[in-house]
Design an enzyme around this catalytic site. Structure first.
Site, PDB file in Angstrom:
ATOM      1  N   LYS A  64       0.839  -1.220   0.000  1.00  0.00           N
ATOM      2  CA  LYS A  64       0.000   0.000   0.000  1.00  0.00           C
ATOM      3  C   LYS A  64       0.863   1.256   0.000  1.00  0.00           C
ATOM      4  O   LYS A  64       0.617   2.187  -0.773  1.00  0.00           O
ATOM      5  CB  LYS A  64      -0.939  -0.018   1.218  1.00  0.00           C
ATOM      6  CG  LYS A  64      -1.932  -1.169   1.202  1.00  0.00           C
ATOM      7  CD  LYS A  64      -2.925  -1.084   2.352  1.00  0.00           C
ATOM      8  CE  LYS A  64      -2.270  -1.309   3.702  1.00  0.00           C
ATOM      9  NZ  LYS A  64      -1.710  -2.680   3.836  1.00  0.00           N
ATOM     10  N   THR A  65       1.886   1.293   0.843  1.00  0.00           N
ATOM     11  CA  THR A  65       2.772   2.459   0.886  1.00  0.00           C
ATOM     12  C   THR A  65       3.543   2.597  -0.418  1.00  0.00           C
ATOM     13  O   THR A  65       3.722   3.702  -0.943  1.00  0.00           O
ATOM     14  CB  THR A  65       3.744   2.347   2.066  1.00  0.00           C
ATOM     15  OG1 THR A  65       3.000   2.259   3.286  1.00  0.00           O
ATOM     16  CG2 THR A  65       4.665   3.552   2.132  1.00  0.00           C
TER      17      THR A  65
ATOM     18  N   ASP B 169      -1.340   7.010   6.051  1.00  0.00           N
ATOM     19  CA  ASP B 169      -1.343   5.590   6.391  1.00  0.00           C
ATOM     20  C   ASP B 169      -2.266   5.353   7.585  1.00  0.00           C
ATOM     21  O   ASP B 169      -2.420   6.234   8.435  1.00  0.00           O
ATOM     22  CB  ASP B 169       0.086   5.145   6.735  1.00  0.00           C
ATOM     23  CG  ASP B 169       0.248   3.639   6.677  1.00  0.00           C
ATOM     24  OD1 ASP B 169      -0.675   2.957   6.197  1.00  0.00           O
ATOM     25  OD2 ASP B 169       1.305   3.148   7.114  1.00  0.00           O
TER      26      ASP B 169
ATOM     27  N   THR C  95      -5.582  -1.044   6.933  1.00  0.00           N
ATOM     28  CA  THR C  95      -5.609  -2.497   7.090  1.00  0.00           C
ATOM     29  C   THR C  95      -6.979  -2.963   7.569  1.00  0.00           C
ATOM     30  O   THR C  95      -7.226  -4.164   7.640  1.00  0.00           O
ATOM     31  CB  THR C  95      -4.540  -2.945   8.108  1.00  0.00           C
ATOM     32  OG1 THR C  95      -4.724  -2.217   9.335  1.00  0.00           O
ATOM     33  CG2 THR C  95      -3.141  -2.658   7.572  1.00  0.00           C
TER      34      THR C  95
ATOM     35  N   ARG D 281       6.685  -8.119   1.835  1.00  0.00           N
ATOM     36  CA  ARG D 281       7.542  -7.574   2.891  1.00  0.00           C
ATOM     37  C   ARG D 281       8.255  -8.692   3.647  1.00  0.00           C
ATOM     38  O   ARG D 281       9.447  -8.609   3.938  1.00  0.00           O
ATOM     39  CB  ARG D 281       6.720  -6.728   3.861  1.00  0.00           C
ATOM     40  CG  ARG D 281       7.544  -6.131   5.016  1.00  0.00           C
ATOM     41  CD  ARG D 281       6.657  -5.367   5.970  1.00  0.00           C
ATOM     42  NE  ARG D 281       6.044  -4.216   5.316  1.00  0.00           N
ATOM     43  CZ  ARG D 281       5.013  -3.547   5.822  1.00  0.00           C
ATOM     44  NH1 ARG D 281       4.468  -3.936   6.968  1.00  0.00           N
ATOM     45  NH2 ARG D 281       4.519  -2.513   5.183  1.00  0.00           N
TER      46      ARG D 281
END
Length: 361
Positions: A67-68, A112, A161, A220
């Site tokens: 997402k980032t 975020d 999230t 990640r």
């Protein structure tokens, strides 16, 4: 204090710097999420052709899926500066007003965990997103005055999230919403190949498959495991990483074939050996493994449930049949996943009376 989990631990500054270097810089380099990537590409291309700022964008999905990274790509594709903040950092309307008033035309603002923003700031954001204007209240009580402040057109990129916690009015103001899904093993292998090239690592196909299979569908985690395998190979003098060396490295870090770490296995071991497979309440299970209930619920449970190893029932948590098999235990008769567990009376549909433990306990 429990040892940190390799697959869920907080990152050190050096780790964050390395991970930032591995982030794709444009949509062409971004692996996976084909549907979201195709739709987002169309939105951004149309905005560039019109010569206007892109519509506000919301990305939702579990942590670690990009997402980032996508927020940074939106700014890069629009050739616009990027401002980064987060929902928890904006606790007052004044905090948001200070950020919005300093934006330049076309700038991308990334928030975020946007669902954790305070309600007053959220109310201010509605007008800012829709009308590019905020009202600054000066004074208190009857003498208070609202001064309108015009904002330059900007693009808000939100990430969450927990999309279900976003209020409807806020969610509806985003022009594009993309839900990110877990990656397949072949997609993770592509992520690892790109990262290995950037890290100048020699890894064969079997080595990539071994690491990808233990990465819980999350880029990640895949990159983090790759760096740990790199460290193992460096210390042991291994020039090229294959399946055997990758497996040896990850076993040392207590990440097994399914991607389970020490905490995951502790939860399943406790369920099976101490409670006969359950059902057992969350708080009791957390005490049995020496962790906080929130740690068990937010760190271990999502992956275990997704893999079909743990079940959540009205009575509490249960170990599913694959959990018994994975840990090397014989599956007793009546275990859910092998034979249907009688949680409800078959004739009336009512819950069977007994030692009931609600979901939240």
């Amino acid at each position: 204090m429990a040892e940190p989990s390799l697959v869920a631990a907080g990152e050190e500054p050096e780790e964050r710097a390395i991970e930032a270097a591995l982030r794709p810089k444009n949509l062409d380099d971004f692996v996976g999420q084909h549907r979201v990537r195709k739709q987002l590409s169309l939105v951004l291309k149309a905005s560039r052709m019109r010569g206007r700022s892109a519509d506000h964008v919301l990305f939702s999905g579990p942590p670690g899926l990009g997402k980032t990274t996508l927020a940074m790509i939106v700014a890069a594709e629009m050739n616009a500066p990027l401002r980064i903040s987060s929902g928890p950092a904006i606790q007052h309307a004044g905090d948001l007003a200070a950020i919005l008033s300093s934006l330049s035309e076309g700038e991308v603002l990334f928030l975020d965990e946007i669902h954790r923003m305070s309600r007053p700031a959220e109310e201010m954001l509605y007008m800012a997103m829709e009308d590019f204007r905020v009202d600054i209240v000066v004074g208190k009580g009857a003498g208070a005055t609202a001064i309108p402040l015009e904002l330059p057109p900007f693009t808000l990129v939100g990430a969450t999230t927990r999309a279900g916690l976003l209020p409807g009015p806020l969610r509806d103001r985003f022009g594009f919403t993309g839900h990110l899904e877990f990656y397949s093993v072949p997609e993770l292998e592509l992520v690892l190949r790109r990262s290995a090239g950037l890290l100048d690592l020699k890894v064969n196909s079997a080595g990539f498959s071994e690491i990808a299979g233990r990465s819980r569908g999350t880029p990640r985690i895949a990159n983090r495991l790759l760096r740990r395998v790199r460290d193992w190979a460096l210390v042991h003098g291994v020039d090229q990483i294959d399946a055997r060396s990758a497996s040896a490295a990850l076993e040392m870090y207590e990440v097994d074939k399914k991607g389970l770490d020490r905490l995951d296995r502790s939860v399943l071991e406790a369920l099976i050996t101490k409670f006969g497979g359950g059902p057992v309440g969350l708080s009791t299970l957390a005490i049995a493994v020496g962790e906080e209930t929130e740690t068990v619920e937010t760190v271990a449970e999502p992956f275990l449930v997704r893999e079909g190893l743990l079940g959540r029932t009205p009575r509490g948590r249960i170990a599913m049949a694959p959990a018994w098999t994975h840990l090397g235990y014989a599956i007793p008769a009546g275990v859910f996943g092998q034979e249907q567990l009688d949680l409800f009376d078959r004739e009336t549909g009512a819950e069977v009376p007994g030692d009931w433990a609600p979901e939240s306990q």
